[in-house]
Design a protein around this motif. Structure first.
Motif, PDB file in Angstrom:
ATOM      1  N   PHE A  79      -8.905  77.637 -31.864  1.00 26.10           N
ATOM      2  CA  PHE A  79      -8.378  78.011 -30.548  1.00 26.10           C
ATOM      3  C   PHE A  79      -9.255  77.429 -29.444  1.00 26.10           C
ATOM      4  CE2 PHE A  79     -11.352  81.163 -28.811  1.00 26.10           C
ATOM      5  CZ  PHE A  79     -12.115  81.486 -29.933  1.00 26.10           C
ATOM      6  N   ASN A  80      -8.763  77.535 -28.237  1.00 24.24           N
ATOM      7  CA  ASN A  80      -9.547  77.223 -27.045  1.00 24.24           C
ATOM      8  C   ASN A  80      -9.205  78.224 -25.967  1.00 24.24           C
ATOM      9  OD1 ASN A  80     -11.356  74.985 -27.262  1.00 24.24           O
ATOM     10  ND2 ASN A  80      -9.573  73.659 -27.574  1.00 24.24           N
ATOM     11  N   ILE A  81     -10.077  78.322 -24.994  1.00 26.87           N
ATOM     12  CA  ILE A  81      -9.753  79.114 -23.800  1.00 26.87           C
ATOM     13  C   ILE A  81      -9.437  78.102 -22.702  1.00 26.87           C
ATOM     14  CG2 ILE A  81     -10.691  80.688 -22.051  1.00 26.87           C
ATOM     15  CD1 ILE A  81     -12.331  81.995 -24.322  1.00 26.87           C
ATOM     16  N   ASP A  82      -8.294  78.301 -22.084  1.00 26.53           N
ATOM     17  CA  ASP A  82      -7.820  77.355 -21.080  1.00 26.53           C
ATOM     18  C   ASP A  82      -8.903  77.075 -20.036  1.00 26.53           C
ATOM     19  OD1 ASP A  82      -5.994  75.679 -20.078  1.00 26.53           O
ATOM     20  OD2 ASP A  82      -4.851  77.205 -18.970  1.00 26.53           O
ATOM     21  N   ASN A  88     -18.718  75.441 -24.882  1.00 27.70           N
ATOM     22  CA  ASN A  88     -19.142  76.538 -23.996  1.00 27.70           C
ATOM     23  C   ASN A  88     -18.661  77.886 -24.520  1.00 27.70           C
ATOM     24  OD1 ASN A  88     -20.349  74.657 -22.439  1.00 27.70           O
ATOM     25  ND2 ASN A  88     -18.642  74.468 -20.988  1.00 27.70           N
ATOM     26  N   THR A  89     -17.440  77.920 -25.028  1.00 29.25           N
ATOM     27  CA  THR A  89     -16.932  79.168 -25.611  1.00 29.25           C
ATOM     28  C   THR A  89     -17.808  79.575 -26.795  1.00 29.25           C
ATOM     29  OG1 THR A  89     -14.713  78.425 -25.021  1.00 29.25           O
ATOM     30  CG2 THR A  89     -14.855  80.299 -26.518  1.00 29.25           C
ATOM     31  N   GLY A  90     -18.116  78.598 -27.644  1.00 28.41           N
ATOM     32  CA  GLY A  90     -18.939  78.878 -28.827  1.00 28.41           C
ATOM     33  C   GLY A  90     -20.329  79.357 -28.445  1.00 28.41           C
ATOM     34  N   THR A  91     -20.887  78.754 -27.403  1.00 26.39           N
ATOM     35  CA  THR A  91     -22.231  79.139 -26.977  1.00 26.39           C
ATOM     36  C   THR A  91     -22.231  80.581 -26.477  1.00 26.39           C
ATOM     37  OG1 THR A  91     -22.614  76.855 -26.371  1.00 26.39           O
ATOM     38  CG2 THR A  91     -24.145  78.457 -25.446  1.00 26.39           C
ATOM     39  N   LEU A  92     -21.183  80.967 -25.732  1.00 29.70           N
ATOM     40  CA  LEU A  92     -21.100  82.352 -25.246  1.00 29.70           C
ATOM     41  C   LEU A  92     -20.895  83.322 -26.414  1.00 29.70           C
ATOM     42  CD1 LEU A  92     -18.990  81.922 -21.989  1.00 29.70           C
ATOM     43  CD2 LEU A  92     -21.352  82.734 -22.158  1.00 29.70           C
ATOM     44  N   LEU A  93     -20.051  82.945 -27.343  1.00 32.12           N
ATOM     45  CA  LEU A  93     -19.809  83.827 -28.504  1.00 32.12           C
ATOM     46  C   LEU A  93     -21.116  84.070 -29.252  1.00 32.12           C
ATOM     47  CD1 LEU A  93     -16.393  82.456 -29.854  1.00 32.12           C
ATOM     48  CD2 LEU A  93     -16.821  84.746 -28.955  1.00 32.12           C
ATOM     49  N   ALA A 103     -14.543  89.963 -27.734  1.00 36.52           N
ATOM     50  CA  ALA A 103     -15.440  88.977 -27.122  1.00 36.52           C
ATOM     51  C   ALA A 103     -14.634  87.854 -26.472  1.00 36.52           C
ATOM     52  CB  ALA A 103     -16.377  88.415 -28.190  1.00 36.52           C
ATOM     53  N   VAL A 104     -13.639  87.344 -27.177  1.00 35.99           N
ATOM     54  CA  VAL A 104     -12.838  86.240 -26.615  1.00 35.99           C
ATOM     55  C   VAL A 104     -12.090  86.748 -25.379  1.00 35.99           C
ATOM     56  CG1 VAL A 104     -10.956  84.602 -27.053  1.00 35.99           C
ATOM     57  CG2 VAL A 104     -12.620  85.076 -28.856  1.00 35.99           C
ATOM     58  N   ALA A 105     -11.597  87.969 -25.426  1.00 39.90           N
ATOM     59  CA  ALA A 105     -10.866  88.527 -24.274  1.00 39.90           C
ATOM     60  C   ALA A 105     -11.787  88.592 -23.059  1.00 39.90           C
ATOM     61  CB  ALA A 105     -10.319  89.917 -24.629  1.00 39.90           C
ATOM     62  N   GLU A 106     -13.027  89.013 -23.264  1.00 36.84           N
ATOM     63  CA  GLU A 106     -13.960  89.106 -22.133  1.00 36.84           C
ATOM     64  C   GLU A 106     -14.276  87.728 -21.572  1.00 36.84           C
ATOM     65  OE1 GLU A 106     -16.180  93.162 -23.684  1.00 36.84           O
ATOM     66  OE2 GLU A 106     -17.433  91.472 -23.052  1.00 36.84           O
ATOM     67  N   ILE A 107     -14.494  86.765 -22.466  1.00 37.80           N
ATOM     68  CA  ILE A 107     -14.816  85.405 -21.994  1.00 37.80           C
ATOM     69  C   ILE A 107     -13.616  84.816 -21.241  1.00 37.80           C
ATOM     70  CG2 ILE A 107     -15.446  83.057 -22.711  1.00 37.80           C
ATOM     71  CD1 ILE A 107     -16.841  84.332 -25.174  1.00 37.80           C
ATOM     72  N   ALA A 108     -12.414  85.022 -21.761  1.00 34.88           N
ATOM     73  CA  ALA A 108     -11.203  84.480 -21.119  1.00 34.88           C
ATOM     74  C   ALA A 108     -11.001  85.144 -19.752  1.00 34.88           C
ATOM     75  CB  ALA A 108      -9.989  84.710 -22.012  1.00 34.88           C
ATOM     76  N   ASP A 109     -11.273  86.418 -19.685  1.00 30.71           N
ATOM     77  CA  ASP A 109     -11.121  87.150 -18.426  1.00 30.71           C
ATOM     78  C   ASP A 109     -12.115  86.610 -17.385  1.00 30.71           C
ATOM     79  OD1 ASP A 109      -9.854  89.211 -16.999  1.00 30.71           O
ATOM     80  OD2 ASP A 109     -11.704  90.407 -17.146  1.00 30.71           O
TER      81      ASP A 109
END
Ligand SMILES: Cc1ncc(COP(=O)(O)O)c(C=O)c1O
Length: 388
Positions: free
Chosen positions: A313-316, A322-327, A377-383
């Motif tokens: 997946f990706n976050i738009d 960057n997503t991976g680093t935050l996770l 976690a993904v929901a928070e990052i996407a938000d």
């Protein structure tokens, strides 16, 4: 480390079952000498485990001759043996855009240095290769069809039985890269008309790194591309023709074979179906959870029927890295980001420009709690990304 949620089982399975660690330790301490090189008891007993593991793996793939199960160092090694040992100048090969670099690069080398012609079949919008697309590309000089059984990026399991049937009808050797699938979904070389299967020990077979192998069906011969010691018939000048010696060179990874043996035994005892069922229930839960999040883009996850527990997946608006680093940094969740060694797949998906995808690889020891935490976690990052 203690709180780490490991979701990178597509790269390597971790942790391994306790039985694997224990067996490797006890086997290597008690036996662990060089098998097949001498006649003393310890050597024979070490050899017996190698032979038993050959037989277990040959049975696992429904191959009829354990001697045609050859050990290698990983699937990259096995795939190199196949690609360099079957193709030569003037030949044509068919592969797919789903492939890992361990298939692509040996093929590129064959193309550049030996003039082997290669066709790449794209996957359809659901992530599957259509067997007819392979058939359409067959030529008089096609000498190999090689297909990734289960994608290490989007998790789709390819219709290898239908592809195998086409290859058998045209008398073209058919090889599969089972790096992700061996240990997760059944592979029956007879029923699926597969001539060569390459596998690795450290992923779904739950063994250690540095061990893998290939099974080569009777009637298919792989040319020698290396030569060396076999421990038998030392006076012969040429490397031995008969299997398994034909494709084994030098001292093998004995402790690796022991670990792969214990991993496969664990899988057979638990039931491969059961493990797959558990992993797919978690994959479904993750897929459904991620689908609900505004700004999450999923790739090849619409139907999880022919699928392994790998999801991308990706976050738009965000680079995968960057997503991976935050996770990792904020939530202690380990997954993989990037191209996952499958550049043609990203070219086709259009994800190359945004640094590939975030890949989640679910294993037998993951739990619902892990998945719930990952979704949150993904929901928070996407938000956070949306509010930027
Ligand atoms: C589909 C696929 N093929 C080949 C490989 C290479 O495996 P190994 O590094 O064990 O040789 C991998 C590992 O990432 C893979 O996922």
């Amino acid at each position: 480390m203690e709180n780490l949620i490991y979701l990178d089982n597509g790269a390597t399975s971790y942790p391994k079952p306790d039985e694997v660690y224990r067996f490797m330790d006890s086997f290597y301490r008690s036996f662990g000498v060089n098998p097949g090189r001498s006649g003393y008891d310890l050597c024979m007993e070490t050899g017996a485990l190698v032979d038993t593991t050959r037989k277990m793996l040959a049975d696992f793939f429904n191959g009829s001759d354990p001697n045609r199960l050859c050990f290698s160092y990983n699937s990259t090694d096995a795939l190199n043996l196949i690609i360099f040992g079957t193709l030569q100048t003037g030949d044509h090969a068919i592969t797919t855009t789903l492939e890992h670099n361990s298939v692509l690069r040996p093929l590129y080398h064959q193309n550049r240095f030996n003039g082997v012609e290669i066709d790449y079949v794209p996957f359809n919008r659901h992530g599957f290769i259509e067997p007819e697309e392979i058939k359409r590309r067959i030529k008089a000089n096609t000498r190999l069809v090689i297909v990734n059984h289960a994608s290490n990026v989007i998790g789709t399991v390819q219709p290898v039985a239908a592809i195998g049937r086409i290859c058998r009808e045209h008398e073209i050797p058919f090889a599969i890269d089972a790096s992700q699938s061996a240990g997760k979904v059944p592979i029956d070389m007879e029923q699926m008309h597969i001539d060569m299967v390459a596998f690795t020990g450290h992923k779904s077979l739950l063994g250690p790194t540095g061990i893998g192998g290939l099974y080569v069906r009777e009637g298919i011969e792989i040319r020698h591309t290396r030569a060396g010691g076999t421990g038998v018939r030392s006076a012969d000048r040429m490397h031995l023709e008969e299997y398994p010696y034909r494709l084994e060179y030098g001292t093998g990874n004995i402790v690796g074979i022991a670990g792969m043996h214990a991993g496969l035994k664990w899988i057979l005892e638990k039931g491969m179906d059961q493990i797959h069922h558990h992993e797919m229930a978690l994959t479904r839960m993750l897929r459904d959870g991620l689908r609900e999040i505004d700004g999450v883009l999923l790739y090849g996850q619409d139907d999880l029927t022919d699928h392994i527990a790998v999801l991308s997946f990706n976050i738009d608006g965000m680079e995968a890295l960057n997503t991976g680093t935050l996770l990792d940094g904020e939530y202690d969740i380990a997954c993989r980001t990037g191209l996952h060694c499958a550049p043609l797949l990203h070219e086709q998906l259009g994800t190359g420009q945004i640094g590939g995808t975030v890949r989640v690889g679910i294993g037998p020891f993951n739990t619902e709690e892990h998945i719930k935490t990952a979704i949150r976690a993904v929901a928070e990052i996407a938000d956070f990304q949306k509010k930027k």
